[in-house]
Design a protein around this motif. Structure first.
Motif, PDB file in Angstrom:
ATOM      1  N   LEU A 122       6.518  72.824 -79.488  1.00  0.00           N
ATOM      2  CA  LEU A 122       7.101  72.327 -78.238  1.00  0.00           C
ATOM      3  C   LEU A 122       6.353  72.876 -77.021  1.00  0.00           C
ATOM      4  O   LEU A 122       6.080  72.145 -76.065  1.00  0.00           O
ATOM      5  N   LEU A 123       6.029  74.177 -77.048  1.00  0.00           N
ATOM      6  CA  LEU A 123       5.295  74.768 -75.924  1.00  0.00           C
ATOM      7  C   LEU A 123       3.900  74.162 -75.805  1.00  0.00           C
ATOM      8  O   LEU A 123       3.438  73.836 -74.704  1.00  0.00           O
ATOM      9  N   ALA A 157       2.892  71.255 -76.869  1.00  0.00           N
ATOM     10  CA  ALA A 157       3.017  69.863 -76.424  1.00  0.00           C
ATOM     11  C   ALA A 157       3.302  69.788 -74.930  1.00  0.00           C
ATOM     12  O   ALA A 157       2.771  68.924 -74.228  1.00  0.00           O
ATOM     13  N   ALA A 158       4.155  70.715 -74.437  1.00  0.00           N
ATOM     14  CA  ALA A 158       4.465  70.730 -73.003  1.00  0.00           C
ATOM     15  C   ALA A 158       3.221  71.048 -72.179  1.00  0.00           C
ATOM     16  O   ALA A 158       2.965  70.410 -71.140  1.00  0.00           O
ATOM     17  N   GLY A 159       2.445  72.034 -72.616  1.00  0.00           N
ATOM     18  CA  GLY A 159       1.214  72.373 -71.905  1.00  0.00           C
ATOM     19  C   GLY A 159       0.216  71.231 -71.921  1.00  0.00           C
ATOM     20  O   GLY A 159      -0.426  70.932 -70.902  1.00  0.00           O
ATOM     21  N   ALA A 217       0.899  68.013 -72.301  1.00  0.00           N
ATOM     22  CA  ALA A 217       1.406  66.911 -71.482  1.00  0.00           C
ATOM     23  C   ALA A 217       1.184  67.181 -70.003  1.00  0.00           C
ATOM     24  O   ALA A 217       0.776  66.288 -69.239  1.00  0.00           O
ATOM     25  N   ALA A 218       1.434  68.426 -69.584  1.00  0.00           N
ATOM     26  CA  ALA A 218       1.221  68.774 -68.179  1.00  0.00           C
ATOM     27  C   ALA A 218      -0.249  68.655 -67.802  1.00  0.00           C
ATOM     28  O   ALA A 218      -0.591  68.180 -66.707  1.00  0.00           O
ATOM     29  N   SER A 222      -1.802  65.913 -65.085  1.00  0.00           N
ATOM     30  CA  SER A 222      -2.157  66.560 -63.824  1.00  0.00           C
ATOM     31  C   SER A 222      -3.299  65.831 -63.131  1.00  0.00           C
ATOM     32  O   SER A 222      -4.123  65.180 -63.769  1.00  0.00           O
ATOM     33  N   TRP A 243      -1.675  77.983 -65.844  1.00  0.00           N
ATOM     34  CA  TRP A 243      -0.381  78.015 -66.526  1.00  0.00           C
ATOM     35  C   TRP A 243      -0.295  76.954 -67.629  1.00  0.00           C
ATOM     36  O   TRP A 243       0.394  77.158 -68.642  1.00  0.00           O
ATOM     37  N   GLN A 244      -1.012  75.840 -67.460  1.00  0.00           N
ATOM     38  CA  GLN A 244      -1.048  74.856 -68.539  1.00  0.00           C
ATOM     39  C   GLN A 244      -1.763  75.429 -69.762  1.00  0.00           C
ATOM     40  O   GLN A 244      -1.323  75.246 -70.909  1.00  0.00           O
ATOM     41  N   LEU A 272       0.553  77.894 -71.601  1.00  0.00           N
ATOM     42  CA  LEU A 272       1.523  77.223 -72.476  1.00  0.00           C
ATOM     43  C   LEU A 272       0.879  76.805 -73.794  1.00  0.00           C
ATOM     44  O   LEU A 272       1.442  77.010 -74.871  1.00  0.00           O
ATOM     45  N   GLY A 307       1.678  78.410 -77.471  1.00  0.00           N
ATOM     46  CA  GLY A 307       2.119  77.483 -78.507  1.00  0.00           C
ATOM     47  C   GLY A 307       1.260  77.564 -79.755  1.00  0.00           C
ATOM     48  O   GLY A 307       1.770  77.634 -80.883  1.00  0.00           O
TER      49      GLY A 307
END
Length: 309
Positions: free
Chosen positions: A131-132, A134-136, A138-139, A143, A279-280, A283, A287
């Motif tokens: 999940l982490l 994937a969030a990074g 995606a961001a 961006s 920060w991306q 993440l 992950g």
């Protein structure tokens, strides 16, 4: 036992070769050659090289059986053709730093593919890592690039690179049984042949359209780098190192590659490292680290201690 110095040298060279690719390829694309042209030269050259080496070192070794032949075809389609087409198409549209960071999510795809294809369990820790990561990713994909490139182009390029990381992770799961059964050069010769059959008809026009007569010397050097160092030498070193390196050591070099790519991209003026990318990247790194952690073995039930009556 192989020396630690040789092992670390091989892994570092692999990371450095891959890291340099993100910036060097931007010199070639799209001014001197289009992405399909580079992929055609790279895969065509590697297919010829591995076919010749296979005849020398493993002339009698052959992939047999319908299941293994279909697996080899799938590896060639995913790990060679689609992997390289999506990588260079994506890198042509996005930035070196974005490309290098998105590449690190491959271990997450390996875990997901292993869960689907090999019925391996996904622990809560690994699920959190997925999940982490994937969030990074995606961001990072959504961006706006610091270079000012058209957002739609950058978004498409990042999407190509996400496909690249996904198919490469799936390829690693599919190719492992072949590597355990056959000589490495037998597998390589077959999968690069499959990749060449797909890529060469698609990219031959772009490869022939390049104005080779007006290529500067450094562009010739970078094309040679793509064909020999990136495709042939990096794989040979990596394949050798995988026999001796622990998962923990390999994990260190997974994180080293994007760090080197960022340093090279910033040093050569190909990209800018921003706080958003920091920060991306964090993440994604956390992950991947969580996904790479080995599940703790289940505790054994207590054994009754016999007592004297």
């Amino acid at each position: 036992m192989v020396s630690k110095l040789r092992l670390h040298t091989a892994l570092f060279l692999v990371a450095l070769i891959y890291a340099g690719t993100y910036s060097l390829a931007k010199d070639i694309m799209p001014h001197y050659m289009q992405p399909l042209g580079i992929v055609t030269l790279r895969i065509g050259g590697a297919a010829l090289f591995f076919a010749l080496i296979k005849r020398v070192v493993a002339p009698q070794d052959k992939i047999v059986g319908r299941a293994d032949n279909l697996r080899a075809i799938a590896c060639g389609l995913l790990g060679i053709a689609l992997n390289q087409l999506s990588f260079f198409a994506g890198l042509n549209l996005t930035t070196p730093i974005n490309a290098s960071l998105l590449q690190t999510i491959s271990p997450i795809v390996v875990v997901l593919a292993s869960a689907v294809l090999l019925s391996e369990k996904i622990t809560p820790t690994r699920l959190l890592g997925i999940l982490l990561g994937a969030a990074g990713a995606a961001a990072l994909i959504l961006s706006r690039p610091a270079s000012g490139k058209v957002p739609a182009d950058a978004l498409l390029g990042n999407a190509y690179l996400l496909v690249n990381a996904a198919v490469f992770g799936l390829y690693l799961v599919l190719v492992a049984p072949l590597m355990r059964t056959y000589h490495a050069f037998t597998v390589l010769a077959r999968i690069f042949l499959v990749g060449a059959v797909v890529v060469v008809p698609l990219g031959l026009r772009q490869a022939l359209a390049a104005d080779y007569a007006h290529f500067p010397l450094y562009i010739w050097g970078e094309i040679g780098y793509m064909v020999f160092f990136l495709t042939i030498l990096a794989y040979l070193l990596n394949n050798w190192a995988l026999k001796f390196a622990s998962p923990a050591l390999l994990g260190v070099y997974i994180y080293l590659q994007p760090v080197l790519a960022v340093l090279i991209a910033v040093a050569t003026g190909k990209d800018i490292f921003t706080l958003d990318k920091a920060w991306q990247a964090a993440l994604i790194f956390v992950g991947v680290w969580l996904v790479g952690r080995k599940p703790k073995p289940a505790a054994l039930p207590p054994t009754a201690v016999p007592t004297a009556d």
